[in-house]
Design a protein around this motif. Structure first.
Motif, short mmCIF file in Angstrom:
data_model
loop_
_atom_site.label_atom_id
_atom_site.label_comp_id
_atom_site.label_asym_id
_atom_site.label_seq_id
_atom_site.Cartn_x
_atom_site.Cartn_y
_atom_site.Cartn_z
N ALA A 270 6.04 38.78 -23.71
CA ALA A 270 4.87 39.54 -24.17
C ALA A 270 5.24 41.00 -24.42
O ALA A 270 4.84 41.61 -25.43
N ARG A 271 6.00 41.60 -23.51
CA ARG A 271 6.40 42.99 -23.69
C ARG A 271 7.30 43.15 -24.93
O ARG A 271 7.18 44.11 -25.70
N TYR A 272 8.22 42.19 -25.07
CA TYR A 272 9.13 42.27 -26.22
C TYR A 272 8.35 42.19 -27.53
O TYR A 272 8.60 42.98 -28.46
N ASN A 273 7.44 41.31 -27.64
CA ASN A 273 6.64 41.18 -28.85
C ASN A 273 5.82 42.43 -29.11
O ASN A 273 5.62 42.84 -30.28
N GLN A 274 5.29 43.02 -28.07
CA GLN A 274 4.46 44.22 -28.25
C GLN A 274 5.28 45.38 -28.84
O GLN A 274 4.85 46.03 -29.80
N PHE A 275 6.46 45.62 -28.25
CA PHE A 275 7.27 46.75 -28.73
C PHE A 275 7.88 46.43 -30.08
O PHE A 275 8.09 47.33 -30.91
N LYS A 276 8.19 45.16 -30.34
CA LYS A 276 8.77 44.81 -31.63
C LYS A 276 7.77 45.06 -32.74
O LYS A 276 8.10 45.52 -33.84
N ALA A 277 6.48 44.79 -32.45
CA ALA A 277 5.44 45.03 -33.45
C ALA A 277 5.31 46.52 -33.73
O ALA A 277 5.06 46.94 -34.87
N ILE A 278 5.47 47.35 -32.68
CA ILE A 278 5.36 48.81 -32.88
C ILE A 278 6.52 49.30 -33.75
O ILE A 278 6.34 50.12 -34.67
N VAL A 279 7.74 48.80 -33.47
CA VAL A 279 8.92 49.25 -34.24
C VAL A 279 8.82 48.77 -35.67
O VAL A 279 9.15 49.52 -36.63
N ASP A 280 8.35 47.57 -35.90
CA ASP A 280 8.27 47.01 -37.24
C ASP A 280 7.24 47.74 -38.10
O ASP A 280 7.28 47.67 -39.33
N SER A 281 6.33 48.52 -37.50
CA SER A 281 5.31 49.22 -38.30
C SER A 281 5.85 50.49 -38.95
O SER A 281 5.15 51.14 -39.72
N GLY A 282 7.07 50.91 -38.68
CA GLY A 282 7.66 52.08 -39.29
C GLY A 282 7.60 53.28 -38.35
O GLY A 282 6.83 53.29 -37.37
N PRO A 283 8.42 54.34 -38.65
CA PRO A 283 8.49 55.49 -37.74
C PRO A 283 7.16 56.21 -37.65
O PRO A 283 6.72 56.58 -36.56
N ASP A 284 6.53 56.46 -38.80
CA ASP A 284 5.31 57.27 -38.77
C ASP A 284 4.20 56.53 -38.00
O ASP A 284 3.53 57.12 -37.13
N ASN A 285 4.00 55.31 -38.36
CA ASN A 285 2.93 54.54 -37.67
C ASN A 285 3.27 54.32 -36.20
O ASN A 285 2.36 54.30 -35.34
N ALA A 286 4.55 54.10 -35.90
CA ALA A 286 4.92 53.88 -34.51
C ALA A 286 4.61 55.09 -33.67
O ALA A 286 4.18 54.98 -32.52
N GLU A 357 14.90 46.67 -27.65
CA GLU A 357 16.12 45.89 -27.44
C GLU A 357 16.29 45.53 -25.96
O GLU A 357 16.71 44.42 -25.60
N SER A 358 15.87 46.48 -25.10
CA SER A 358 15.98 46.22 -23.66
C SER A 358 15.05 45.08 -23.24
O SER A 358 15.44 44.17 -22.48
N TYR A 359 13.81 45.09 -23.80
CA TYR A 359 12.85 44.01 -23.47
C TYR A 359 13.34 42.67 -24.03
O TYR A 359 13.08 41.61 -23.44
N ARG A 360 14.03 42.70 -25.16
CA ARG A 360 14.56 41.46 -25.71
C ARG A 360 15.62 40.87 -24.79
O ARG A 360 15.66 39.65 -24.55
N ASN A 361 16.45 41.74 -24.22
CA ASN A 361 17.46 41.25 -23.27
C ASN A 361 16.81 40.66 -22.00
O ASN A 361 17.25 39.63 -21.48
N GLU A 362 15.78 41.36 -21.51
CA GLU A 362 15.09 40.85 -20.32
C GLU A 362 14.46 39.46 -20.60
O GLU A 362 14.50 38.56 -19.75
N TYR A 363 13.87 39.30 -21.75
CA TYR A 363 13.25 38.02 -22.10
C TYR A 363 14.31 36.92 -22.14
O TYR A 363 14.07 35.79 -21.65
#
Length: 772
Positions: A270-286, A357-363
């Motif tokens: 769940a954490r990995y998906n949340q942060f991945k969605a933030i990064v995928d939205s671009g620098p400004d939106n993130a 990337e850290s949350y992806r490793n934990e998952y």
């Protein structure tokens, strides 16, 4: 003369009313009183000859609470169970075994007063009848026979009854000796309590012996079952710790770890998906729109740094907007702030990428651990399934062992309880009312016996009176005559007792002084009652007969009146003679003819001439020459000389010669009174009927059946049509009022006593008969 039907008139009310019942009670009062007195006498005789009985009683309470210290208290029985328990104890008290123990304890088999008590008249009568018909057994001197007799007597005199709906039993015994009655009752109570104790001890002893043997079997079986469980567990390797198998404990631990690993994997994903969605939205939106949640641990420090940078970014952006609005976008400070803002944006986005990337490793780590645990659980479950059959058999062995162990413990507890109860001598009953020696006799009860005797006597008297009332078929009152025969009732003729006859005797004695010379005969006293007692009720009734004859036969210058009856000895001759004498005493020319040719009762009481009526009928003599004349009243009597038995009397009394005599006599007399034979089998009165102007029926009070008179009159229509009325002769004037209806004339006859003088005046002279 009025033609009357002899059919009985129908009453308007056929039902028995209260007046009839009261009248019947008055009539039968003497009989009822006689039976009541007889009942009292019999009751008194019964009390005199019946020996007294004394009853001693005791009360026993069935109390389960007495054993509460020896055993666990149980719920007391209620309803039907309590009833059954009490009834069972009553039967125990009446049992022959308990009676035998009392007999042996009190030595009643050697007590002659107990074995041969005094007997009442009823008991003596029963014993006599049994000895006659052979039902009683001969006396035996054997010891067993005496004991059996004592037991039978004891049971017959013993009474055991439940008191109401309680758990109390009343035990009573009766005997002719009060001390013996009290002693036996107390001995019975003691024997009952001892029997309770002995029964409890015997039952406990038998239960203990049986439980001991059963415990040995259960102990061996339980040990063998436990040994079989352990041997099977060792053979199959199904070891257990803390009550469970080792494989089951391992599988349970792995399952718990797998659940926790699945939770960690889901959290990391769940954490990995949340942060991945933030990064995928671009620098400004993130930087502008993403919300970074706070995390604990190492990740929490990273998110805190990002949040601090974002706060700085928002502060710088606000300052830049403020300066640009005030000084323009080209202002040096605004340009510097925009450069700083772009730098912070790059830093925040880079940090977000690193954290993602850290949350992806934990998952991935959590996923790998979950897969490993799931593989281990699958392997261990497959291994346990192979031992399922052994586990089923093991559980069966364990259940058998456990059941045997439980059963052994239960029987061991029962055995110990029975062993303890055997040492407690406590019965479940107690005496709450001690039996004392009675001081007063309980039987026979004098008041009850006398009262019952009186009541039974009254009932017997009422039954006897009812039988007499139902058997009442005779003439008693004038209403009986009118209702049964539809004829006139002419009155009651009282029974000619000694008083009226003695009155005639006194008159005859006084007349001896006036005796005249010449051939004379004295008229019997019985035939001169109406003459010597003219003021009596007897004479008054005969005057009523004369009045009826004068009214009905008023057109006849000479009235021929025949006196008839249904049965012999009803007093017809006496009534006819007194009626003729009364007519002659009143101055009427009267002729009295004794026409009973077969049984001339009137003529036998007179001094007879050599010839009479029969000779006059056949023409041997003139009728005037054979008549007798009373000097006082001038009554003429034509007797019948019955020296020989005649068989053709009906032809003589109804033939032409007799008719010629009657016609000749009519010219010389005002009244011709004819004493005829009784009706019924004798046909003389029926043959004479055409020659008579009227008939007077004489019936004996309380003796002549109504049905017989009615049937004869229905057959003899000619006599019934000419009957002037009925006279009830030999009436008991004292009893007459009992048969009259309430308000009837018979109830008030005694008030007319002052109008009748049952004596003759001193100047009355005796009557003499002379030959005409």
């Amino acid at each position: 003369m009025k033609n009357r039907s002899v059919m009985p008139a129908t009453r308007a009310d056929d039902f028995i009313d209260l007046d009839m019942l009261l009248a019947a009670a008055r009539r039968q009062l003497r009989l009822v009183g006689l039976f009541a007195l007889l009942g009292l006498m019999l009751g008194a005789l019964y009390l005199v000859f019946t020996p007294s009985l004394y009853t001693a009683s005791t009360r026993i309470l069935l109390d389960d609470s007495l054993t509460k210290f020896a055993e666990d208290k149980q719920t007391p029985p209620v309803g039907p169970q309590a009833d059954a328990m009490v009834l069972s104890e009553v039967e125990i008290l009446k049992s022959s075994r308990l009676a035998r123990s009392v007999v042996m304890d009190q030595k009643l088999q050697d007590n002659d007063a107990f074995l041969n008590p005094p007997r009442s008249p009823l008991a003596w009568l029963k014993a006599t009848i049994k000895s006659v018909v052979g039902l009683s057994s001969p006396p035996s001197s054997a010891e067993s026979a005496r004991i059996g007799k004592a037991v039978g007597l004891l049971q017959s005199r013993l009474k055991a009854e439940r008191v109401g709906r309680s758990l109390v039993i009343e035990l009573s015994f009766e005997d002719h000796d009060p001390r013996l009655a009290g002693a036996i009752t107390r001995a019975y109570a003691d024997a009952y309590l001892s029997d309770h104790l002995n029964a409890n001890f015997d039952a406990t002893q038998r239960a203990t012996v049986w439980l001991q043997g059963r415990l040995d079997d259960l102990r061996n079986s339980s040990q063998e079952a436990a040994l079989a469980v352990e041997q099977f567990r060792a053979r199959t390797g199904l070891t257990a710790a803390r009550g469970e198998l080792m494989s089951e404990q391992q599988l349970s631990d792995l399952n718990s770890q797998l659940v926790l690993a699945q939770a960690d994997t889901a959290n990391a994903f769940a954490r990995y998906n949340q942060f991945k969605a933030i990064v995928d939205s671009g620098p400004d939106n993130a930087v502008k729109n993403a919300t970074i949640p706070a995390e604990k641990g190492t990740s929490g420090n990273n998110t805190n740094a990002i949040n601090e940078m974002k706060s700085r970014y928002l502060s710088i952006s606000k300052r830049e907007q403020n300066i640009s609005s005030r000084f323009g976008e080209d202002h040096a400070q605004a340009v510097a702030l925009r450069r700083e803002e772009a730098d912070l944006t790059r830093q925040i986005f880079a940090e977000l990428q690193r954290l993602t990337e850290s949350y992806r490793n934990e998952y991935q780590v959590a996923k790998s651990r979950e897969d490993s645990l799931r593989t281990n659980v699958r392997e261990l479950s497959g291994k346990n399934s192979t031992t399922g059959k052994d586990q089923v058999e093991l559980r069966n062995l364990e259940q058998k062992s456990q059941a045997l162990a439980t059963l052994y413990q239960a029987f061991l507890a029962r055995y110990e309880e029975a062993a303890q109860q055997r040492s407690f001598p406590i019965a479940q009953a107690r005496v709450i009312s001690q039996a004392d020696d009675p001081t007063t006799a309980s039987s026979p009860r004098k008041s009850m016996v006398l009262g019952l005797s009186l009541v039974l006597g009254l009932f017997a008297g009422v039954a006897g009176g009812a039988v007499q009332e139902f058997r009442e078929r005779f003439f008693r009152t004038g209403d009986d005559v009118r209702d049964s025969l539809d004829l006139n009732f002419l009155g009651y003729l009282p029974r000619v007792g000694n008083r009226l006859v003695e009155t005639a005797g006194k008159a005859a004695t006084n007349g001896e002084k006036a005796r005249q010379p010449g051939p004379e005969t004295v008229t019997p006293r019985m035939l001169r009652v109406a003459i010597n007692a003219p003021s009596s009720s007897f004479a008054e009734t005969l005057r009523n007969v004369k009045l009826a004859a004068d009214v009905v036969l008023h057109h006849n210058p000479c009235k021929v009146i025949g006196f008839v009856s249904v049965l012999p000895r009803e007093g017809k001759t006496t009534v006819a003679a007194n009626f003729a004498g009364l007519l002659a005493a009143n101055g009427a020319r009267t002729l009295l003819i004794d026409a009973d040719l077969r049984n001339p009762g009137l003529s036998r009481s007179l001094p007879l001439p050599e010839k009479g009526l029969v000779e006059a009928i056949v023409g041997d003599v003139r009728w005037q020459s054979v008549c007798l004349t009373d000097r006082k009243t001038r009554l003429t009597i034509l007797p019948t000389v019955g020296r020989r038995r005649l068989s053709h009397t009906s032809e003589l009394i109804s033939g032409p010669a007799m008719a010629s005599l009657i016609e000749e006599m009519r010219a010389s007399f005002d009244y011709i009174v004819v004493d005829l034979p009784p009706l019924g089998p004798v046909v003389d009165a029926k043959a004479f009927a055409p020659l008579a102007d009227g008939f007077v029926m004489v019936a004996e009070w309380g003796a002549t059946p109504r049905v017989l008179v009615r049937s004869i009159l229905q057959t003899e229509r000619q006599i019934a049509a000419r009957t002037l009325g009925v006279v009830l002769n030999k009436t008991d004037m004292k009893k007459l009022a009992r048969y009259g209806q309430l308000g009837g004339a018979e109830q008030y006859l005694d008030r007319y006593g002052s109008y009748y003088v049952e004596e003759v005046s001193p100047g009355a002279k005796t009557g003499r008969m002379e030959k005409a």
